[in-house]
Design a protein around this motif. Structure first.
Motif, PDB file in Angstrom:
ATOM      1  N   GLU A 169     -67.737  -9.903  50.605  1.00 42.75           N
ATOM      2  CA  GLU A 169     -68.572 -10.063  49.418  1.00 42.75           C
ATOM      3  C   GLU A 169     -67.667 -10.333  48.220  1.00 42.75           C
ATOM      4  O   GLU A 169     -66.679  -9.613  48.001  1.00 42.75           O
ATOM      5  CB  GLU A 169     -69.405  -8.810  49.170  1.00 42.75           C
ATOM      6  CG  GLU A 169     -70.301  -8.887  47.949  1.00 42.75           C
ATOM      7  CD  GLU A 169     -71.047  -7.593  47.699  1.00 42.75           C
ATOM      8  OE1 GLU A 169     -71.757  -7.505  46.669  1.00 42.75           O
ATOM      9  OE2 GLU A 169     -70.889  -6.654  48.508  1.00 42.75           O
ATOM     10  N   ALA A 170     -67.986 -11.371  47.458  1.00 44.58           N
ATOM     11  CA  ALA A 170     -67.209 -11.740  46.263  1.00 44.58           C
ATOM     12  C   ALA A 170     -67.842 -11.116  45.029  1.00 44.58           C
ATOM     13  O   ALA A 170     -69.059 -10.964  44.948  1.00 44.58           O
ATOM     14  CB  ALA A 170     -67.142 -13.259  46.115  1.00 44.58           C
ATOM     15  N   PHE A 171     -67.015 -10.753  44.075  1.00 43.24           N
ATOM     16  CA  PHE A 171     -67.505 -10.208  42.802  1.00 43.24           C
ATOM     17  C   PHE A 171     -66.548 -10.660  41.711  1.00 43.24           C
ATOM     18  O   PHE A 171     -65.419 -11.094  41.982  1.00 43.24           O
ATOM     19  CB  PHE A 171     -67.613  -8.685  42.836  1.00 43.24           C
ATOM     20  CG  PHE A 171     -66.306  -7.979  43.061  1.00 43.24           C
ATOM     21  CD1 PHE A 171     -65.500  -7.628  41.989  1.00 43.24           C
ATOM     22  CD2 PHE A 171     -65.870  -7.680  44.338  1.00 43.24           C
ATOM     23  CE1 PHE A 171     -64.291  -6.987  42.188  1.00 43.24           C
ATOM     24  CE2 PHE A 171     -64.664  -7.045  44.546  1.00 43.24           C
ATOM     25  CZ  PHE A 171     -63.872  -6.702  43.473  1.00 43.24           C
ATOM     26  N   PRO A 177     -70.782  -6.300  33.356  1.00 41.31           N
ATOM     27  CA  PRO A 177     -70.147  -5.179  32.628  1.00 41.31           C
ATOM     28  C   PRO A 177     -68.777  -4.881  33.228  1.00 41.31           C
ATOM     29  O   PRO A 177     -68.587  -4.945  34.438  1.00 41.31           O
ATOM     30  CB  PRO A 177     -71.123  -4.024  32.823  1.00 41.31           C
ATOM     31  CG  PRO A 177     -72.417  -4.653  33.211  1.00 41.31           C
ATOM     32  CD  PRO A 177     -72.065  -5.908  33.959  1.00 41.31           C
ATOM     33  N   PHE A 178     -67.845  -4.558  32.360  1.00 43.42           N
ATOM     34  CA  PHE A 178     -66.486  -4.286  32.831  1.00 43.42           C
ATOM     35  C   PHE A 178     -66.456  -2.960  33.595  1.00 43.42           C
ATOM     36  O   PHE A 178     -66.937  -1.936  33.109  1.00 43.42           O
ATOM     37  CB  PHE A 178     -65.519  -4.246  31.640  1.00 43.42           C
ATOM     38  CG  PHE A 178     -64.127  -3.869  32.023  1.00 43.42           C
ATOM     39  CD1 PHE A 178     -63.306  -4.763  32.687  1.00 43.42           C
ATOM     40  CD2 PHE A 178     -63.626  -2.612  31.706  1.00 43.42           C
ATOM     41  CE1 PHE A 178     -62.017  -4.416  33.043  1.00 43.42           C
ATOM     42  CE2 PHE A 178     -62.330  -2.263  32.050  1.00 43.42           C
ATOM     43  CZ  PHE A 178     -61.527  -3.168  32.726  1.00 43.42           C
ATOM     44  N   ASP A 179     -65.881  -2.987  34.798  1.00 49.44           N
ATOM     45  CA  ASP A 179     -65.738  -1.799  35.641  1.00 49.44           C
ATOM     46  C   ASP A 179     -64.268  -1.697  36.023  1.00 49.44           C
ATOM     47  O   ASP A 179     -63.751  -2.529  36.788  1.00 49.44           O
ATOM     48  CB  ASP A 179     -66.604  -1.917  36.892  1.00 49.44           C
ATOM     49  CG  ASP A 179     -66.603  -0.637  37.727  1.00 49.44           C
ATOM     50  OD1 ASP A 179     -65.896   0.323  37.343  1.00 49.44           O
ATOM     51  OD2 ASP A 179     -67.290  -0.607  38.778  1.00 49.44           O
ATOM     52  N   PRO A 180     -63.555  -0.714  35.501  1.00 44.75           N
ATOM     53  CA  PRO A 180     -62.109  -0.648  35.788  1.00 44.75           C
ATOM     54  C   PRO A 180     -61.783  -0.402  37.252  1.00 44.75           C
ATOM     55  O   PRO A 180     -60.641  -0.613  37.664  1.00 44.75           O
ATOM     56  CB  PRO A 180     -61.638   0.523  34.911  1.00 44.75           C
ATOM     57  CG  PRO A 180     -62.857   1.324  34.632  1.00 44.75           C
ATOM     58  CD  PRO A 180     -64.005   0.372  34.609  1.00 44.75           C
ATOM     59  N   SER A 181     -62.777   0.046  38.061  1.00 50.26           N
ATOM     60  CA  SER A 181     -62.494   0.285  39.478  1.00 50.26           C
ATOM     61  C   SER A 181     -62.433  -1.008  40.291  1.00 50.26           C
ATOM     62  O   SER A 181     -61.814  -1.042  41.360  1.00 50.26           O
ATOM     63  CB  SER A 181     -63.556   1.218  40.074  1.00 50.26           C
ATOM     64  OG  SER A 181     -64.848   0.619  40.016  1.00 50.26           O
ATOM     65  N   GLY A 196     -71.079  -4.097  24.574  1.00 53.76           N
ATOM     66  CA  GLY A 196     -70.096  -3.208  25.205  1.00 53.76           C
ATOM     67  C   GLY A 196     -69.052  -4.026  25.915  1.00 53.76           C
ATOM     68  O   GLY A 196     -69.058  -5.273  25.865  1.00 53.76           O
ATOM     69  N   PRO A 197     -68.097  -3.371  26.572  1.00 57.91           N
ATOM     70  CA  PRO A 197     -67.071  -4.125  27.309  1.00 57.91           C
ATOM     71  C   PRO A 197     -67.718  -5.028  28.355  1.00 57.91           C
ATOM     72  O   PRO A 197     -68.415  -4.565  29.260  1.00 57.91           O
ATOM     73  CB  PRO A 197     -66.214  -3.032  27.935  1.00 57.91           C
ATOM     74  CG  PRO A 197     -66.455  -1.823  27.105  1.00 57.91           C
ATOM     75  CD  PRO A 197     -67.874  -1.919  26.643  1.00 57.91           C
ATOM     76  N   THR A 198     -67.472  -6.330  28.224  1.00 59.30           N
ATOM     77  CA  THR A 198     -68.113  -7.316  29.083  1.00 59.30           C
ATOM     78  C   THR A 198     -67.068  -8.310  29.571  1.00 59.30           C
ATOM     79  O   THR A 198     -66.127  -8.680  28.838  1.00 59.30           O
ATOM     80  CB  THR A 198     -69.214  -8.065  28.309  1.00 59.30           C
ATOM     81  OG1 THR A 198     -70.116  -7.111  27.746  1.00 59.30           O
ATOM     82  CG2 THR A 198     -69.997  -8.984  29.229  1.00 59.30           C
ATOM     83  N   LEU A 218     -59.284 -10.499  38.413  1.00 56.52           N
ATOM     84  CA  LEU A 218     -58.537 -10.644  37.169  1.00 56.52           C
ATOM     85  C   LEU A 218     -59.485 -11.249  36.136  1.00 56.52           C
ATOM     86  O   LEU A 218     -59.979 -12.378  36.316  1.00 56.52           O
ATOM     87  CB  LEU A 218     -57.321 -11.553  37.364  1.00 56.52           C
ATOM     88  CG  LEU A 218     -56.229 -11.021  38.301  1.00 56.52           C
ATOM     89  CD1 LEU A 218     -55.100 -12.048  38.405  1.00 56.52           C
ATOM     90  CD2 LEU A 218     -55.692  -9.697  37.803  1.00 56.52           C
ATOM     91  N   VAL A 219     -59.740 -10.501  35.071  1.00 57.86           N
ATOM     92  CA  VAL A 219     -60.759 -10.926  34.099  1.00 57.86           C
ATOM     93  C   VAL A 219     -60.249 -10.718  32.685  1.00 57.86           C
ATOM     94  O   VAL A 219     -59.281  -9.982  32.439  1.00 57.86           O
ATOM     95  CB  VAL A 219     -62.067 -10.126  34.286  1.00 57.86           C
ATOM     96  CG1 VAL A 219     -62.669 -10.376  35.656  1.00 57.86           C
ATOM     97  CG2 VAL A 219     -61.820  -8.633  34.075  1.00 57.86           C
TER      98      VAL A 219
END
Length: 254
Positions: A169-171, A177-181, A196-198, A218-219
């Motif tokens: 699965e690609a993401f 929304p930014f997810d640090p995990s 918010g962080p996007t 990498l975003v």
């Protein structure tokens, strides 16, 4: 002169000679004679020796049970049959508990083995897919530049479809929304257009296989920028009155 000695002198009368025929069979007729009664001796009948009758062995006489007979002195009040039955029931309960414990341990062992087997299979698949991620990156860049055409495009689509069916699965898309995990931020900016962080820029797509993250995306991240502060208007004098010095000083500081 000597006289002749007579042997019969001094003896009594001679007893007559009696001849008894004790033959059982008559020699003349050939028939069996009846048994003649034995003559009793002259000195009277002799007492016959008493015959001994067989004596039967004495049988042990069991005491008759009484209606309310209690245990004697020193006797146990616990029935042996009851104690034996109680011991067997206790042993049966212990063996049943041991069997249930072994069955539970075996069930847990089977579950653990199945879980470990699934983890090994998933780990092997994830390792193979992880080695193919650089190839997917090349296919994605070729598609962005318009080079993914013809037979090469058909092969790429089949490869991506097979990996997705196996659990890949690609993401990492713009607007998430930014997810640090699962996101690795390499660029940061602010804008009043976001709340918010996007994720606003994707340099490299991330992938997960099942519940395992193979590679983070990498975003570039954009945070919310609050708007500029507005100044409050100065109150106009009412009725020609001038403001006090302190109020004027505060208004000038504003």
């Amino acid at each position: 002169m000597t006289g002749r000695y007579d042997e019969t002198e001094g003896q009594g009368p001679e007893e007559p000679v009696v001849v008894r025929d004790r033959r059982r069979i008559d020699p003349l007729t050939g028939e069996v004679r009846p048994a003649a009664p034995e003559a009793e001796p002259k000195d009277g009948p002799k007492h016959a020796a008493p015959t001994e009758e067989p004596v039967e062995p004495l049988q042990p006489v069991e005491p008759e049970p009484t209606a309310h007979a209690g245990p004697g002195l020193g006797d146990s009040i616990v029935d042996d049959s009851v104690s034996v039955a109680t011991g067997l029931e206790k042993e049966l309960t212990e063996r049943t508990a041991d069997l249930q414990r072994l069955q539970a341990e075996y069930a847990n062992y089977r579950k653990r083995v199945d879980r470990d087997r699934e983890q090994v299979v998933a780990g092997a698949k994830a390792s193979v897919v992880n080695d193919l991620l650089p190839l997917l990156d090349d296919l994605e860049r070729a598609e962005q530049h318009g080079d993914l055409t013809g037979a090469f495009k058909a092969v790429g689509e089949k490869l991506v479809g097979s990996l997705q069916r196996s659990g890949l699965e690609a993401f990492g898309a713009e607007g998430e929304p930014f997810d640090p995990s699962v996101h690795e931020a390499v660029q940061h900016s602010t804008s009043p257009d976001v709340t918010g962080p996007t994720v606003t820029t994707v340099m490299r797509r991330g992938y997960r296989f099942g519940e395992r993250v193979l590679r983070a995306a990498l975003v570039g991240v954009t945070d919310h920028e609050p708007g500029g502060s507005t100044t409050e208007p100065i109150d106009q004098p009412v009725g020609g009155e001038l403001p006090l010095e302190g109020e004027l000083f505060d208004e000038n500081n504003r």
